[in-house]
Design an enzyme around this catalytic site. Sequence first.
Site, PDB file in Angstrom:
ATOM      1  N   SER A  11       0.833  -1.208   0.000  1.00  0.00           N
ATOM      2  CA  SER A  11       0.000   0.000   0.000  1.00  0.00           C
ATOM      3  C   SER A  11       0.868   1.259   0.000  1.00  0.00           C
ATOM      4  O   SER A  11       0.364   2.364   0.127  1.00  0.00           O
ATOM      5  CB  SER A  11      -0.947  -0.019   1.197  1.00  0.00           C
ATOM      6  OG  SER A  11      -0.204  -0.121   2.380  1.00  0.00           O
ATOM      7  N   SER A 249       3.694   4.711  10.614  1.00  0.00           N
ATOM      8  CA  SER A 249       2.793   4.320   9.538  1.00  0.00           C
ATOM      9  C   SER A 249       3.408   4.735   8.215  1.00  0.00           C
ATOM     10  O   SER A 249       4.461   5.378   8.173  1.00  0.00           O
ATOM     11  CB  SER A 249       1.431   4.991   9.711  1.00  0.00           C
ATOM     12  OG  SER A 249       1.506   6.319   9.231  1.00  0.00           O
ATOM     13  N   LYS A 250       2.691   4.377   7.147  1.00  0.00           N
ATOM     14  CA  LYS A 250       3.227   4.692   5.811  1.00  0.00           C
ATOM     15  C   LYS A 250       3.300   6.201   5.610  1.00  0.00           C
ATOM     16  O   LYS A 250       3.944   6.686   4.696  1.00  0.00           O
ATOM     17  CB  LYS A 250       2.355   4.025   4.749  1.00  0.00           C
ATOM     18  CG  LYS A 250       2.387   2.502   4.859  1.00  0.00           C
ATOM     19  CD  LYS A 250       2.579   1.804   3.533  1.00  0.00           C
ATOM     20  CE  LYS A 250       3.109   0.389   3.670  1.00  0.00           C
ATOM     21  NZ  LYS A 250       2.175  -0.615   4.077  1.00  0.00           N
ATOM     22  N   ARG A 251       2.636   6.965   6.477  1.00  0.00           N
ATOM     23  CA  ARG A 251       2.677   8.426   6.334  1.00  0.00           C
ATOM     24  C   ARG A 251       3.976   9.029   6.868  1.00  0.00           C
ATOM     25  O   ARG A 251       4.292  10.169   6.597  1.00  0.00           O
ATOM     26  CB  ARG A 251       1.482   9.058   7.064  1.00  0.00           C
ATOM     27  CG  ARG A 251       0.161   8.852   6.343  1.00  0.00           C
ATOM     28  CD  ARG A 251      -0.938   9.637   7.012  1.00  0.00           C
ATOM     29  NE  ARG A 251      -1.147   9.189   8.386  1.00  0.00           N
ATOM     30  CZ  ARG A 251      -1.906   8.158   8.717  1.00  0.00           C
ATOM     31  NH1 ARG A 251      -2.535   7.474   7.785  1.00  0.00           N
ATOM     32  NH2 ARG A 251      -2.058   7.796   9.978  1.00  0.00           N
TER      33      ARG A 251
END
Length: 312
Positions: A11, A249-251
Site C-alpha cells: 500500500s 505508519s506509511k505516512r
Amino acid sequence: MVRGRFAPSPSGRIHLGNILCCLLAWLSARQRGGGVVLRIEDLDTTRCPGRYAGQMEEDLRWLGLIWDEGPGAGGPDGPYYQSERTALYQAALDRLTDMGLVYPCFCTRAELHAASAPHREDGQTVYPGTCRHLTAAEAAERTKVRSPALRLLVPEEEIAFADGHMGEYREHLARDCGDFLLRRSDGMFAYQLAVVVDDAAMGVTEVVRGADLLASTPRQLLLYRLLGLKAPAFIHLPLLLAPDGRRLSKRDADAGLDCLRGRSTAEEVLGKLAYLAGFNPSAEPRTAEALLADFSWERVPGEDIRIPSGLF
Ligand code: GLU
C-alpha cells in the site's frame, strides 16, 4: 524444516516497521536452516495500487533479505500475489458454507459503528450478531437491494495459544470479536481468511509479524481448525514507534525506504534496526547474513520500541 514468510501489503513504500518484521522473519527462519516465502498481500486493490509491489520486491532485494520462493524466485505454491489466488479463498469459503457456518450480513458501516456496538481495544467493533438470525427468505429479500457481506459464526469458546515471543494469549471470540467477516459486501475476501488459506497452502510453519496482529490470531486459529489445516507457530514482534511515540505508519515519510535509500546503505539501516531490537551490540552497519550470529528472540524486547530522533 522451518519455513517462514514475508507477507507485505503493497500500500506504499516499505517503512522501518515492515523492514524490522521482514528482518526478524528472515533471521528466525534462516538461523535454523529454513527458507522464506514472499507473498504479496494485495487483495485490497484500491489500497494496493500495482506500482508498489515491484518496488517492494526491489527494496527487499536491496536490503539483502532474499526469499527462496515467491515473485521472481518461482516455487511450487504460486501464484504469490493474493489478487491471483481468489479461487482458493472461494473454495475455503464454500467449505465453511457447506458446514453451515457462514451467513449473509446486510449491516452498513454506519450501523456497525453505532454507539450500541462495544469496541475492542484495537478500535474495531464487536459484531453484535444482528444478521445472524435472518431467515433464508428475509436474506433473499434483502439481497435484492444490497449485496451482503459474509460472516463466520463463531463458537462460544475461548481460544488460547502460546505466542513464541509474547507468551500466552487468549480471546473469547463470541464475546470479544463476534462473528467476523470472511468476504466484504463488495466481494473482496477478508484478510483473516486469505492469510490462513495461503500460509497453509504455502507450507509456512512460522509466522513472524507485528504485535498489531496478535489479536487476529485467535480468529485465524479457529479457521485453521474448521478447515482442517495445520496451524503454524506464531511469533509477534514489538511495534516500532516514531520518535514522538506514535505508531509508525506509511505516512511517516522519514521512515520510508524511499527517503532512507537516499541517505543510507542497506547495512546501515539493518544495523540500526537490529540495535533497536536488542541484538546488535551497537548501531554499527551489519548485513542480514552477519546478524545471523547475534540474533536471538530472547534479546528482542516485548514492549514497543521507540526510534530515537536522529538515528536514521
Ligand atoms: N499483509 C499484512 C501487513 O502487511 C501482514 C499479514 C500477516 O503477516 O499476517 O500488515
